[in-house]
Design an enzyme around this catalytic site. Structure first.
Site, PDB file in Angstrom:
ATOM      1  N   GLY A  15      34.031 -33.109  51.336  1.00  0.00           N
ATOM      2  CA  GLY A  15      34.131 -34.221  50.389  1.00  0.00           C
ATOM      3  C   GLY A  15      33.499 -33.843  49.061  1.00  0.00           C
ATOM      4  N   ARG A  76      39.317 -29.958  53.492  1.00  0.00           N
ATOM      5  CA  ARG A  76      38.681 -29.771  54.801  1.00  0.00           C
ATOM      6  C   ARG A  76      39.671 -28.918  55.597  1.00  0.00           C
ATOM      7  NH1 ARG A  76      34.695 -33.775  54.491  1.00  0.00           N
ATOM      8  NH2 ARG A  76      35.345 -35.685  53.465  1.00  0.00           N
ATOM      9  N   ASP A 107      27.313 -30.228  55.467  1.00  0.00           N
ATOM     10  CA  ASP A 107      27.114 -29.581  56.764  1.00  0.00           C
ATOM     11  C   ASP A 107      28.351 -28.840  57.280  1.00  0.00           C
ATOM     12  OD1 ASP A 107      24.548 -29.657  57.583  1.00  0.00           O
ATOM     13  OD2 ASP A 107      24.685 -31.609  58.570  1.00  0.00           O
ATOM     14  N   THR A 129      26.658 -33.354  48.660  1.00  0.00           N
ATOM     15  CA  THR A 129      27.344 -34.443  49.362  1.00  0.00           C
ATOM     16  C   THR A 129      26.670 -35.759  49.016  1.00  0.00           C
ATOM     17  OG1 THR A 129      27.644 -35.520  51.517  1.00  0.00           O
ATOM     18  CG2 THR A 129      26.035 -33.754  51.452  1.00  0.00           C
ATOM     19  N   ASP A 131      26.275 -38.067  50.887  1.00  0.00           N
ATOM     20  CA  ASP A 131      25.623 -38.609  52.082  1.00  0.00           C
ATOM     21  C   ASP A 131      24.128 -38.251  52.164  1.00  0.00           C
ATOM     22  OD1 ASP A 131      28.207 -39.345  52.677  1.00  0.00           O
ATOM     23  OD2 ASP A 131      28.552 -37.693  54.063  1.00  0.00           O
ATOM     24  N   ASP A 133      22.727 -35.958  53.737  1.00  0.00           N
ATOM     25  CA  ASP A 133      22.387 -35.804  55.155  1.00  0.00           C
ATOM     26  C   ASP A 133      22.217 -34.342  55.586  1.00  0.00           C
ATOM     27  OD1 ASP A 133      25.023 -35.072  54.833  1.00  0.00           O
ATOM     28  OD2 ASP A 133      25.768 -36.163  56.577  1.00  0.00           O
ATOM     29  N   ARG A 175      28.940 -41.431  55.976  1.00  0.00           N
ATOM     30  CA  ARG A 175      29.334 -40.850  57.257  1.00  0.00           C
ATOM     31  C   ARG A 175      28.427 -41.386  58.366  1.00  0.00           C
ATOM     32  NH1 ARG A 175      32.948 -36.809  58.059  1.00  0.00           N
ATOM     33  NH2 ARG A 175      32.878 -36.163  55.902  1.00  0.00           N
TER      34      ARG A 175
HETATM   35  O1  F6P Z   1      30.907 -36.731  53.282  1.00  0.00           O
HETATM   36  C1  F6P Z   1      31.265 -37.453  52.163  1.00  0.00           C
HETATM   37  C2  F6P Z   1      32.138 -38.625  52.555  1.00  0.00           C
HETATM   38  O2  F6P Z   1      32.453 -39.344  51.378  1.00  0.00           O
HETATM   39  C3  F6P Z   1      31.553 -39.564  53.605  1.00  0.00           C
HETATM   40  O3  F6P Z   1      30.618 -40.453  53.072  1.00  0.00           O
HETATM   41  C4  F6P Z   1      32.787 -40.223  54.136  1.00  0.00           C
HETATM   42  O4  F6P Z   1      32.601 -40.652  55.470  1.00  0.00           O
HETATM   43  C5  F6P Z   1      33.809 -39.119  54.078  1.00  0.00           C
HETATM   44  O5  F6P Z   1      33.343 -38.169  53.129  1.00  0.00           O
HETATM   45  C6  F6P Z   1      35.187 -39.569  53.686  1.00  0.00           C
HETATM   46  O6  F6P Z   1      36.039 -38.470  53.769  1.00  0.00           O
HETATM   47  P1  F6P Z   1      37.523 -38.423  53.202  1.00  0.00           P
HETATM   48  O7  F6P Z   1      37.443 -38.163  51.734  1.00  0.00           O
HETATM   49  O8  F6P Z   1      38.139 -37.284  53.928  1.00  0.00           O
HETATM   50  O9  F6P Z   1      38.138 -39.762  53.460  1.00  0.00           O
END
Ligand code: F6P
Length: 336
Positions: A15, A76, A107, A129, A131, A133, A175
């Site tokens: 992300g 991803r 991560d 990120t 998050d 985390d 997340r």
């Molecule tokens: O890890 C960053 C994040 O924005 C999280 O907070 C969220 O759960 C996820 O990515 C959303 O991912 P995507 O952009 O694939 O919907």
């Protein structure tokens, strides 16, 4: 690492987060300053598999420090989880003559980094990120800007909730972690904040909080829900069933990942980008850059991935103590 570094790849993966561009810029400019050539790998690990690259020099990263998103795109990659995919990525590194990779992400990105380093390609990770985390660092690039974006949105919501004397349930990202929700909740003075790190007792954590706020004179209520707890829509329905008020639900979603990085994210990203390349220059590599106190630190990738970051529950207590403060004042209003 004994070999002298002549050429490195830089990529962003997972992300996106505000400040990724600033980290790319700093890594490229530092590399150039040390006489190291830079190749931008587009679309993260998938780009390494697909030989999707662009030559970078000091001027190719001009004017990006203030821009959200990532100029290198991100993805991803399912393919990178397979042995075959990783073997192709290693071939790309050989073909491009890369002595190392700077990988900017969270991560998931660092799990990829560990696999690649085991196949002989040195990697230095930069945590980015929203998050926050990542266990080996106090801070991840993008978190502060995302907090401010969410705060800005919730402040606006509060205006209308206040006028209409309503209850707002707002879902924020994160997340499986509650950092974003808790920091934002404290900063907006939320009535209640629900985070995955704390077992939910609906009566105690939501209904009693709304009642206490109402008894203290409030006629509007702000409930912040971390996405890791579950759907804000469901929480809204449960509130309605329990006490009959009809909350308005807002899912902030990807807006939290956009926008120009703020001062903290630009400054942190720039220092992390610099230190990542210095790690290669000084013959280390295979580590994740992080912040501890005000300092930059390096943690070996495997060790970094084993570290768990804990939400400081004392912050939760701060929120609970401070958010509902006014003494009991009876007001006409929502009738709770
Ligand atoms: O890890 C960053 C994040 O924005 C999280 O907070 C969220 O759960 C996820 O990515 C959303 O991912 P995507 O952009 O694939 O919907």
């Amino acid at each position: 690492m004994d070999k002298q570094i002549k050429r490195i790849g830089v990529l962003t993966s997972g992300g996106d987060a505000p400040g990724m561009n600033a980290a790319v810029r700093a890594a490229v400019r530092t590399a150039v300053a040390y006489g190291i050539q830079c190749i931008g790998i587009r679309r993260g690990w998938q780009g390494l598999i697909n030989s999707d690259f662009v030559q970078l020099d000091a001027t190719s990263v001009s004017h990006i420090i203030s821009r959200g998103g990532t100029m290198l795109y991100t993805a991803r990659s399912e393919d990178f989880m397979t042995e075959k995919g990783r073997a192709r990525a290693v071939s790309t590194c050989k073909m491009l003559g890369l002595d190392g990779i700077v990988a900017i992400g969270g991560d998931g990105t660092f799990r990829g980094a560990l696999e690649l380093s085991r196949l002989g390609v040195p990697v230095v990770g930069i945590p980015a990120t929203i998050d926050n985390d990542v266990g080996c660092t106090n801070y991840t690039i993008g978190f502060d800007t995302a907090c401010n974006t969410a705060i800005d949105c919730i402040d606006k919501l509060r205006d209308t909730m206040q006028s209409h004397e309503r209850c707002s349930v707002v879902e924020v990202m994160g997340r499986n972690a509650g950092f974003l929700a808790l920091y934002v909740g404290i900063a907006v003075g939320a009535t209640a904040v629900l985070v995955p790190e704390r077992d939910l007792d609906f009566q105690r954590d939501v209904i009693d909080r709304i009642r206490d706020a109402r008894l203290a004179g409030s006629t509007h209520f702000m409930i912040v829900v971390a996405e890791g707890v579950g759907s804000a829509v469901e929480i809204g329905k449960q509130i309605e069933q329990a006490i009959g008020i009809q909350p308005r639900v807002t899912v902030l979603g990807h807006i939290q990942r956009g926008g120009a990085p703020n001062a903290r994210d630009r400054e942190t990203a720039t220092r992390m980008g610099y230190f990542a390349v210095r790690s290669f220059v000084e013959g280390r590599g295979n580590c994740i850059i992080g912040t501890r106190g005000g300092d930059m630190v390096e943690t070996p990738i495997e060790e970094a991935l084993a570290l768990k970051k804990h939400l400081q529950m004392e912050r939760y207590q701060v929120l609970e103590t401070v958010s509902i403060t006014t003494p009991y004042v009876h007001t006409e209003g929502s009738g709770l």
